[in-house]
Motif scaffolding. Structure first.
Motif, PDB file in Angstrom:
ATOM      1  N   GLY A   1       0.701  -4.730  -3.059  1.00 23.65           N
ATOM      2  CA  GLY A   1      -0.113  -5.428  -2.074  1.00 23.65           C
ATOM      3  C   GLY A   1       0.675  -5.940  -0.884  1.00 23.65           C
ATOM      4  N   SER A   2       2.020  -5.945  -1.007  1.00 24.19           N
ATOM      5  CA  SER A   2       2.872  -6.472   0.066  1.00 24.19           C
ATOM      6  C   SER A   2       3.508  -5.381   0.916  1.00 24.19           C
ATOM      7  CB  SER A   2       3.995  -7.334  -0.543  1.00 24.19           C
ATOM      8  OG  SER A   2       3.457  -8.400  -1.290  1.00 24.19           O
ATOM      9  N   ILE A   3       3.266  -4.123   0.580  1.00 22.81           N
ATOM     10  CA  ILE A   3       3.900  -3.027   1.318  1.00 22.81           C
ATOM     11  C   ILE A   3       3.357  -2.985   2.741  1.00 22.81           C
ATOM     12  CG2 ILE A   3       4.119  -0.512   1.451  1.00 22.81           C
ATOM     13  CD1 ILE A   3       4.257  -0.478  -1.595  1.00 22.81           C
ATOM     14  N   LYS A   4       4.266  -2.960   3.700  1.00 19.95           N
ATOM     15  CA  LYS A   4       3.880  -3.066   5.110  1.00 19.95           C
ATOM     16  C   LYS A   4       3.091  -1.853   5.578  1.00 19.95           C
ATOM     17  CE  LYS A   4       5.866  -4.103   9.658  1.00 19.95           C
ATOM     18  NZ  LYS A   4       7.122  -4.367  10.419  1.00 19.95           N
ATOM     19  N   HIS A   5       3.518  -0.671   5.152  1.00 17.66           N
ATOM     20  CA  HIS A   5       2.830   0.559   5.565  1.00 17.66           C
ATOM     21  C   HIS A   5       2.425   1.346   4.313  1.00 17.66           C
ATOM     22  CE1 HIS A   5       3.864  -0.205   9.721  1.00 17.66           C
ATOM     23  NE2 HIS A   5       5.145  -0.298   9.405  1.00 17.66           N
ATOM     24  N   PRO A   6       1.350   0.933   3.646  1.00 19.78           N
ATOM     25  CA  PRO A   6       0.931   1.633   2.422  1.00 19.78           C
ATOM     26  C   PRO A   6       0.521   3.068   2.720  1.00 19.78           C
ATOM     27  CG  PRO A   6      -0.750   0.068   3.133  1.00 19.78           C
ATOM     28  CD  PRO A   6       0.440  -0.175   3.998  1.00 19.78           C
ATOM     29  N   ASP A   7       0.827   3.954   1.786  1.00 18.49           N
ATOM     30  CA  ASP A   7       0.484   5.358   1.955  1.00 18.49           C
ATOM     31  C   ASP A   7      -0.228   5.866   0.709  1.00 18.49           C
ATOM     32  OD1 ASP A   7       2.499   5.553   0.092  1.00 18.49           O
ATOM     33  OD2 ASP A   7       3.954   6.471   1.443  1.00 18.49           O
ATOM     34  N   ALA A   8      -0.336   7.181   0.587  1.00 17.32           N
ATOM     35  CA  ALA A   8      -1.047   7.763  -0.551  1.00 17.32           C
ATOM     36  C   ALA A   8      -0.381   7.391  -1.870  1.00 17.32           C
ATOM     37  CB  ALA A   8      -1.107   9.283  -0.395  1.00 17.32           C
ATOM     38  N   LEU A   9       0.960   7.376  -1.896  1.00 13.77           N
ATOM     39  CA  LEU A   9       1.663   7.016  -3.131  1.00 13.77           C
ATOM     40  C   LEU A   9       1.418   5.557  -3.502  1.00 13.77           C
ATOM     41  CD1 LEU A   9       3.546   8.519  -5.137  1.00 13.77           C
ATOM     42  CD2 LEU A   9       3.000   9.793  -3.072  1.00 13.77           C
ATOM     43  N   THR A  10       1.241   4.702  -2.499  1.00  4.40           N
ATOM     44  CA  THR A  10       0.915   3.299  -2.780  1.00  4.40           C
ATOM     45  C   THR A  10      -0.397   3.213  -3.542  1.00  4.40           C
ATOM     46  OG1 THR A  10       1.958   2.740  -0.655  1.00  4.40           O
ATOM     47  CG2 THR A  10       0.703   1.007  -1.754  1.00  4.40           C
ATOM     48  N   SER A  11      -1.402   3.956  -3.082  1.00  2.29           N
ATOM     49  CA  SER A  11      -2.700   3.973  -3.775  1.00  2.29           C
ATOM     50  C   SER A  11      -2.561   4.587  -5.161  1.00  2.29           C
ATOM     51  CB  SER A  11      -3.719   4.763  -2.949  1.00  2.29           C
ATOM     52  OG  SER A  11      -3.902   4.181  -1.677  1.00  2.29           O
ATOM     53  N   TYR A  12      -1.741   5.639  -5.280  1.00  2.00           N
ATOM     54  CA  TYR A  12      -1.563   6.297  -6.578  1.00  2.00           C
ATOM     55  C   TYR A  12      -0.923   5.335  -7.583  1.00  2.00           C
ATOM     56  CZ  TYR A  12      -0.939  10.251  -9.742  1.00  2.00           C
ATOM     57  OH  TYR A  12      -1.033  11.112 -10.808  1.00  2.00           O
ATOM     58  N   LEU A  13       0.066   4.571  -7.122  1.00  2.61           N
ATOM     59  CA  LEU A  13       0.707   3.596  -8.007  1.00  2.61           C
ATOM     60  C   LEU A  13      -0.265   2.486  -8.392  1.00  2.61           C
ATOM     61  CD1 LEU A  13       4.174   3.412  -6.236  1.00  2.61           C
ATOM     62  CD2 LEU A  13       3.732   4.346  -8.510  1.00  2.61           C
ATOM     63  N   HIS A  14      -1.114   2.079  -7.451  1.00  4.40           N
ATOM     64  CA  HIS A  14      -2.179   1.120  -7.784  1.00  4.40           C
ATOM     65  C   HIS A  14      -3.034   1.677  -8.927  1.00  4.40           C
ATOM     66  CE1 HIS A  14      -2.336  -2.472  -5.341  1.00  4.40           C
ATOM     67  NE2 HIS A  14      -2.159  -1.808  -4.208  1.00  4.40           N
ATOM     68  N   ALA A  15      -3.354   2.962  -8.845  1.00  2.00           N
ATOM     69  CA  ALA A  15      -4.169   3.599  -9.882  1.00  2.00           C
ATOM     70  C   ALA A  15      -3.447   3.580 -11.225  1.00  2.00           C
ATOM     71  CB  ALA A  15      -4.504   5.034  -9.474  1.00  2.00           C
ATOM     72  N   LEU A  16      -2.141   3.845 -11.214  1.00  2.00           N
ATOM     73  CA  LEU A  16      -1.368   3.839 -12.458  1.00  2.00           C
ATOM     74  C   LEU A  16      -1.341   2.448 -13.089  1.00  2.00           C
ATOM     75  CD1 LEU A  16       1.701   6.068 -11.476  1.00  2.00           C
ATOM     76  CD2 LEU A  16      -0.157   6.669 -13.035  1.00  2.00           C
ATOM     77  N   VAL A  17      -1.114   1.430 -12.262  1.00  2.00           N
ATOM     78  CA  VAL A  17      -1.087   0.057 -12.781  1.00  2.00           C
ATOM     79  C   VAL A  17      -2.444  -0.301 -13.389  1.00  2.00           C
ATOM     80  CG1 VAL A  17      -0.873  -2.377 -12.153  1.00  2.00           C
ATOM     81  CG2 VAL A  17       0.726  -0.710 -11.204  1.00  2.00           C
ATOM     82  N   SER A  18      -3.511   0.045 -12.686  1.00  2.00           N
ATOM     83  CA  SER A  18      -4.858  -0.262 -13.186  1.00  2.00           C
ATOM     84  C   SER A  18      -5.141   0.472 -14.490  1.00  2.00           C
ATOM     85  CB  SER A  18      -5.905   0.115 -12.133  1.00  2.00           C
ATOM     86  OG  SER A  18      -5.736  -0.647 -10.955  1.00  2.00           O
ATOM     87  N   ALA A  19      -4.723   1.744 -14.571  1.00  2.00           N
ATOM     88  CA  ALA A  19      -4.949   2.527 -15.791  1.00  2.00           C
ATOM     89  C   ALA A  19      -4.201   1.919 -16.966  1.00  2.00           C
ATOM     90  CB  ALA A  19      -4.517   3.973 -15.567  1.00  2.00           C
ATOM     91  N   ARG A  20      -2.972   1.492 -16.741  1.00  2.00           N
ATOM     92  CA  ARG A  20      -2.196   0.900 -17.843  1.00  2.00           C
ATOM     93  C   ARG A  20      -2.761  -0.443 -18.273  1.00  2.00           C
ATOM     94  NH1 ARG A  20       4.222   2.209 -17.963  1.00  2.00           N
ATOM     95  NH2 ARG A  20       4.083   4.474 -17.684  1.00  2.00           N
ATOM     96  N   GLN A  21      -3.434  -1.114 -17.366  1.00  2.00           N
ATOM     97  CA  GLN A  21      -4.055  -2.394 -17.717  1.00  2.00           C
ATOM     98  C   GLN A  21      -5.464  -2.208 -18.269  1.00  2.00           C
ATOM     99  OE1 GLN A  21      -3.460  -4.438 -13.886  1.00  2.00           O
ATOM    100  NE2 GLN A  21      -2.014  -5.809 -14.917  1.00  2.00           N
ATOM    101  N   GLY A  22      -5.897  -0.945 -18.392  1.00  2.00           N
ATOM    102  CA  GLY A  22      -7.198  -0.650 -18.984  1.00  2.00           C
ATOM    103  C   GLY A  22      -8.365  -0.779 -18.035  1.00  2.00           C
ATOM    104  N   ASN A  23      -8.098  -0.895 -16.739  1.00  2.00           N
ATOM    105  CA  ASN A  23      -9.169  -1.024 -15.755  1.00  2.00           C
ATOM    106  C   ASN A  23      -9.437   0.358 -15.153  1.00  2.00           C
ATOM    107  OD1 ASN A  23     -10.913  -1.632 -13.670  1.00  2.00           O
ATOM    108  ND2 ASN A  23      -9.786  -3.463 -13.007  1.00  2.00           N
TER     109      ASN A  23
END
Length: 557
Positions: free
Chosen positions: A503-525
């Protein structure tokens, strides 16, 4: 997502095997693989296999070699480390398995990972014989798929880019101009010979320069530090040092008035300069140096110190001639600031005539630019104007590396190293190029030569992810908000921190969104995971194929 396989055979399999005189097929139920699915770590796919030979399976004259294989969907096969087992009547050094009781065993294996192995399963193959007769045992699939999240560092490190060689531009820099005035023993008057020495002349010239350049130079204050040498009584030296302070202060006030500048004067004195005395003795080659230093450490009382030193007649003569005269002095110090161009002034000067900017101003200007194209243009101009400065060439290499043009990146790095063979950022960037291809040992060698490189921690963080040192990688990234920093936290199972970093990355890109997806998946969301995954693929459609084979999202399919 991971299921433990049961080690015992089904009742039917047991019956079939125990009632048959031949060695038959083994079942996946005979094996437990950890982890399952497999998972990359440090460029490897490690696995621990716990297996069971059923009762009455291992014939007394049989030898069975088990070889793990990693088979990819594209037909690539990689073999791991095998293990050999023998029946009770075989004369050999391998693990013996009882015919009547069966037996348990543990094998460890590892496979070199390559990007074409993302869709792979692990099989166990068997090379068996009874006596001299070869026996066929079918291969058994024992693990399905590989979680390859740790290999994402090859992509995430592109978000932060390589190691930029920094500018040293500071708009406001603190500066000092110092003069030294020496006094004769027991005197406090200013001698003309001392006022004509170079340091005093430069002191006076700086006061005048500050008056003439009020925009570029800012006078903060003037310090006066007066001293008396430590020989003689304290009371006498206290008065003497105070007189030297007053005399020096009067001179400084006169020169400031003449130069047309005003500022506060911070004046003080030291009655007996034992600290200065000790430093000069330490740096000298006088005969009794060690003895004198020992006296200073043993005796704290000034009078006792002086008496002990005077007792060394030859040593004291050397002190009187070479050390003590240097301590009878006043130090005059101008504390001021240099005021450089503002951002707007630098930009205007660049547009008017870039050649009038310093290399540090140009490199600083590049940091103000929003787009890579604008940054690259400034770096190219800097390289043109200051072709002996390695930094612009190194930074052009970073721009090329980030754009995926490794050939150009290597060419610019070679030019940077031609200017400075020890340029630390150039070595760090060579390490990152090696790391992108999974060449960990080569990357480590380059980075060992990049000790003082700017942003080295970011590069070392990626190296430690590649080596499987996730906790250390997270420490490397503790001051960074980048995709790689979040990846290190995710791999270290610090999901809350990973989410905050993303959430703090200055210039988020596609990999930023992909990592968000990985974190959410591991948390069961799974809902959030799917939303972020769709966002990632919309930004970079090439991620769709990777995501399709990513077992992190198995529960979403």
């Amino acid at each position: 997502m991971r299921k433990n396989l049961i080690l015992t055979l089904s009742a039917c399999s047991l019956f079939a095997l125990s009632s048959c005189s031949k060695m038959g097929a083994l079942s996946a139920d005979n094996f437990t693989v950890t982890p399952n699915p497999l998972e990359t770590q440090g460029g490897q796919v490690p696995a621990t296999i716990n297996g069971t030979f059923p009762e009455k399976y291992m014939k007394r004259n049989a030898v069975v070699t088990i070889v793990p294989e990693l088979r990819s969907a594209n037909g690539t096969v990689k073999q791991g480390t095998g293990a050999t087992f023998q029946g009770e009547k075989v004369m050999g050094n391998d693990q013996s398995i009882s015919y009547r009781m069966g037996g348990h065993y543990t094998m460890k294996t590892s496979f070199d990972y390559s990007d074409d192995m993302q869709r792979s399963d692990m099989y166990l193959t068997f090379n068996a014989r009874r006596g001299s007769k070869k026996v066929s045992i079918p291969a058994v699939k024992v693990a399905s798929g590989i979680i390859t999240t740790s290999e994402l560092y090859k992509r995430t490190m592109m978000n932060a880019g390589g190691c930029i060689a920094p500018d040293s531009f500071e708009r406001v820099k603190k500066q000092k101009q110092e003069a030294n005035i020496k006094f004769l023993v027991n005197q406090a008057n200013l001698r003309q010979s001392e006022l004509k020495n170079n340091s005093v002349k430069e002191f006076v010239q700086m006061l005048r320069k500050i008056n003439k350049d009020r925009e570029g130079l800012n006078l903060q204050n003037v310090e006066i530090q007066a001293y008396a040498s430590p020989e003689g009584g304290f009371a006498f030296n206290d008065k003497l040092a105070n007189k030297r302070q007053n005399t020096s202060e009067g001179y400084v006030k006169q020169q400031m008035k003449s130069a047309g500048v005003q500022s506060g004067i911070d004046a003080h004195y030291t009655a007996q300069d034992w600290d200065g005395f000790q430093k000069l003795v330490q740096a000298s080659n006088i005969q009794d140096k060690d003895v004198i230093l020992r006296v200073l450490s043993m005796y704290k009382d000034p009078e006792e110190r002086e008496q002990q030193i005077r007792n060394m007649s030859e040593g004291f003569r050397e002190l009187a001639d070479g050390i003590l005269p240097e301590l009878r002095r006043s130090r005059l110090i101008i504390n001021y600031e240099t005021i450089g161009r503002s951002d707007e002034e630098i930009e205007n000067q660049y547009n008017a005539d870039a050649a009038r900017l310093s290399p540090d101003e140009l490199l600083y200007l590049a940091t103000l630019k929003e787009t890579d194209a604008e940054k690259e243009a400034v770096y190219k101009k800097t390289a043109e104007l200051y072709d002996k400065d390695y930094r612009a060439f190194n930074n052009l290499a970073v721009m090329a590396f980030n754009a995926g043009d490794e050939g150009t990146a290597k060419r610019y790095i070679a030019e940077a190293q031609a200017k400075n063979s020890k340029a630390p950022e150039a070595y760090a960037n060579l390490g990152l190029i090696a790391l992108k291809h999974g060449n960990i040992a080569e990357a480590e060698n380059y980075m060992s030569q990049a000790t003082d490189a700017n942003a080295l921690d970011e590069a070392l963080g990626n190296l430690n992810i590649a080596k499987g040192n996730y906790a250390q990688a997270e420490k490397n990234f503790e001051n960074s908000a980048s995709n790689s920093a979040a990846l290190a936290q995710l791999l270290n199972k610090n999901y809350a921190a990973a989410k905050a970093t993303l959430g703090s990355i200055k210039h988020p890109d596609a990999l930023t969104s992909y990592l968000h997806a990985l974190v959410s998946a591991r948390q069961g969301n799974n809902f959030a995971a799917k939303s972020y995954l769709d966002e990632a693929i919309s930004k970079d459609p090439s991620l769709a194929e990777y995501a399709k084979n990513d077992l992190e999202f198995a529960n979403m399919k």
